[in-house]
Design an enzyme around this catalytic site. Structure first.
Site, PDB file in Angstrom:
ATOM      1  N   CYS A   1      -2.328   0.027   7.323  1.00  0.00           N
ATOM      2  CA  CYS A   1      -1.562   1.260   7.153  1.00  0.00           C
ATOM      3  C   CYS A   1      -1.646   2.153   8.392  1.00  0.00           C
ATOM      4  O   CYS A   1      -0.660   2.770   8.774  1.00  0.00           O
ATOM      5  CB  CYS A   1      -2.034   1.997   5.911  1.00  0.00           C
TER       6      CYS A   1
ATOM      7  N   CYS B   1      -6.152   2.299   5.691  1.00  0.00           N
ATOM      8  CA  CYS B   1      -6.804   1.061   6.130  1.00  0.00           C
ATOM      9  C   CYS B   1      -6.197   0.646   7.482  1.00  0.00           C
ATOM     10  O   CYS B   1      -5.241   1.274   7.959  1.00  0.00           O
ATOM     11  CB  CYS B   1      -6.579  -0.032   5.085  1.00  0.00           C
TER      12      CYS B   1
ATOM     13  N   GLU C   1       0.999   3.968   1.735  1.00  0.00           N
ATOM     14  CA  GLU C   1       1.512   4.456   3.019  1.00  0.00           C
ATOM     15  C   GLU C   1       2.689   3.620   3.501  1.00  0.00           C
ATOM     16  O   GLU C   1       3.713   4.166   3.939  1.00  0.00           O
ATOM     17  CB  GLU C   1       0.410   4.407   4.087  1.00  0.00           C
TER      18      GLU C   1
ATOM     19  N   HIS D   1       0.859  -1.186   0.000  1.00  0.00           N
ATOM     20  CA  HIS D   1       0.000   0.000   0.000  1.00  0.00           C
ATOM     21  C   HIS D   1       0.894   1.233   0.000  1.00  0.00           C
ATOM     22  O   HIS D   1       2.030   1.206   0.487  1.00  0.00           O
ATOM     23  CB  HIS D   1      -0.896   0.022   1.224  1.00  0.00           C
TER      24      HIS D   1
END
Length: 198
Positions: free
Chosen positions: A98, A95, A67, A65
């Site tokens: 993250c 999410c 991040e 992801h």
């Protein structure tokens, strides 16, 4: 503070400038078949340290992801995982995975654009940074350029679904022959959940 005064606030203008850069970066990820999310790590001196975009499909890595990749790159660039004093800009509310990485990185401020009513783990669905399980507190500034972030995310999800529907079967004989269909279905489900349409 009135809306007129808020628009002229130098701190808000700085945050909007960084978020605009993140939106542009997110759009490049969307063009490459990823969910269009981008993250930037910015130093206390207001200098760009690292960036990340979603690479889950390209890397076949569920943890890729934006991040996580930006935080990882910042730690490697700085030679230190502890990002106290740094700010993380993200186009979409993080999410749970993250949000946990953000807490563990010790960033001082999180600025995000669009809320994520499906998996948002900072304010929308759950609040990991302020939970009892969090060993670090950070300042959170939600909704910076929220509409452009949402439009970028929504249009990118639709592009993802269109791209996936044109995919051929994988050439690797060990791969799942239904991969193209499952990717397309996943994108449609995500698009439906985010856009409210099939």
């Amino acid at each position: 503070m009135e809306a007129k005064d808020l628009a002229l606030d130098p701190a808000l203008q700085r945050h909007q400038g960084w978020m605009a850069q993140a939106i542009a970066l997110a759009e490049t990820a969307g063009q490459q078949g990823e969910v269009p999310v981008a993250a930037l790590v910015v130093s206390p001196e207001d200098q760009l340290v690292a960036t990340g975009v979603n690479r889950r499909e390209r890397d076949q890595d569920p943890t890729a992801h934006a991040e996580v990749l930006a935080l990882r790159a910042a730690g490697q660039t700085l030679g230190n995982w502890n990002l106290t004093g740094y700010c993380l800009y993200v186009t979409l509310e993080p999410c749970p995975m993250c949000a946990g990485a953000i807490v563990l990185s010790r960033v001082s401020r999180l600025v995000y654009g669009a809320a994520d009513p499906k998996t948002g783990a900072v304010r929308s669905v759950i609040n990991i940074p302020d939970s009892a399980a969090s060993n670090h507190r950070l300042t959170v500034l939600p909704g910076v350029l929220a509409n452009p972030c949402k439009i970028s995310s929504d249009s990118g999800l639709l592009n993802c679904a269109k791209t996936a529907s044109r995919l051929d079967r994988p050439t690797n004989q060990d791969a799942d022959p239904c991969y193209s269909l499952s990717l397309w279905a996943e994108c449609c489900i995500v698009s439906e959940n985010r856009l409210g349409q099939p």
